[in-house]
Design an enzyme around this catalytic site. Structure first.
Site, PDB file in Angstrom:
ATOM      1  N   GLY A 191       0.811  -1.212   0.000  1.00 38.85           N
ATOM      2  CA  GLY A 191       0.000   0.000   0.000  1.00 38.85           C
ATOM      3  C   GLY A 191       0.841   1.257   0.000  1.00 38.85           C
ATOM      4  O   GLY A 191       0.809   2.022   0.957  1.00 38.85           O
ATOM      5  N   GLY A 227       0.717   4.347  -0.616  1.00 41.43           N
ATOM      6  CA  GLY A 227       0.011   5.623  -0.774  1.00 41.43           C
ATOM      7  C   GLY A 227       0.866   6.715  -0.159  1.00 41.43           C
ATOM      8  O   GLY A 227       2.103   6.630  -0.148  1.00 41.43           O
ATOM      9  N   ALA A 228       0.250   7.722   0.393  1.00 41.60           N
ATOM     10  CA  ALA A 228       1.013   8.842   0.953  1.00 41.60           C
ATOM     11  C   ALA A 228       1.900   8.394   2.115  1.00 41.60           C
ATOM     12  O   ALA A 228       3.106   8.635   2.116  1.00 41.60           O
ATOM     13  CB  ALA A 228       0.057   9.957   1.403  1.00 41.60           C
ATOM     14  N   ALA A 266       0.885  13.563   5.593  1.00 44.33           N
ATOM     15  CA  ALA A 266       1.417  13.487   4.233  1.00 44.33           C
ATOM     16  C   ALA A 266       0.261  13.529   3.252  1.00 44.33           C
ATOM     17  O   ALA A 266      -0.866  13.175   3.590  1.00 44.33           O
ATOM     18  CB  ALA A 266       2.212  12.193   4.053  1.00 44.33           C
ATOM     19  N   LYS A 298      -4.214   9.083  19.773  1.00 42.18           N
ATOM     20  CA  LYS A 298      -4.056   9.556  18.398  1.00 42.18           C
ATOM     21  C   LYS A 298      -5.426   9.762  17.761  1.00 42.18           C
ATOM     22  O   LYS A 298      -5.635  10.721  17.023  1.00 42.18           O
ATOM     23  CB  LYS A 298      -3.229   8.548  17.608  1.00 42.18           C
ATOM     24  CG  LYS A 298      -2.699   9.102  16.297  1.00 42.18           C
ATOM     25  CD  LYS A 298      -3.608   8.766  15.158  1.00 42.18           C
ATOM     26  CE  LYS A 298      -3.075   9.372  13.885  1.00 42.18           C
ATOM     27  NZ  LYS A 298      -3.646   8.787  12.718  1.00 42.18           N
TER      28      LYS A 298
END
Length: 175
Positions: free
Chosen positions: A8, A10-11, A124, A174
């Site tokens: 994965g 991605g960003a 990101a 978080k």
């Protein structure tokens, strides 16, 4: 060299790939849905432009030392399709996703002893020019031997990696 697959890219996966690439201590494999001829990632300390090995089918993957799953939590079943060729008896699988049920999402696919849940906070985004990291990546893992191994993978100012005796609290904070 430690062999690391990122499922994965991605960003977040791309930022982690750039950070790991810059340490020059790892052999990277990106597991993606489509070919990626190169990655351009602007981390908080500079720009990284590199051409990692990319596979688009689990049939083309081989066993690694570490697998970093950086897909969205809702795509865990899709990410799990990559695990059989990537994982052997010694492979650790770091689940780098949002949420609090990392282990529960992947226990149907692998023994709990090979799984390392990771709290991730990595601002990101994808842009036309590539991926831009907006702030230091913060990764927190459970204290112990697997957590220590994970922390040693990263030695870069764009990432802060630490261990905790109470990962559940770190995950909830978080959120």
């Amino acid at each position: 060299m430690t062999k690391i697959a990122i499922v994965g890219p991605g960003a977040v996966g791309s930022v982690l790939a750039a950070i790991l690439q810059e340490t020059r201590r790892h052999e990277l494999l990106l597991c993606a849905r489509r070919p990626l001829p190169s990655l351009r990632v602007k981390t908080i300390v500079g720009e990284s432009h590199f051409s990692p090995r990319v596979v688009t089918s689990p049939a083309d993957a081989t066993a690694m030392d570490w697998v970093l799953v950086t897909t969205k939590a809702y795509d865990s079943a899709g990410a799990a399709q990559w695990l059989p060729p990537l994982v052997n008896a010694c492979t650790r699988v770091a689940i780098i996703q949002n949420g609090v049920e990392h282990l529960e999402r992947f226990e149907p696919y692998l023994p709990r002893t090979s799984l390392v849940p990771v709290m991730v906070d990595c601002p990101a985004e994808r842009t036309d020019a590539g991926v831009v990291q907006r702030g230091q990546a913060k990764l927190v893992v459970p204290a112990g031997p697997a957590g220590e191994e994970f922390c040693r993978l990263f030695d870069h100012p764009a990432a802060s990696v630490s261990q905790t005796a109470d990962l559940k609290t770190a995950l909830w904070r978080k959120l």
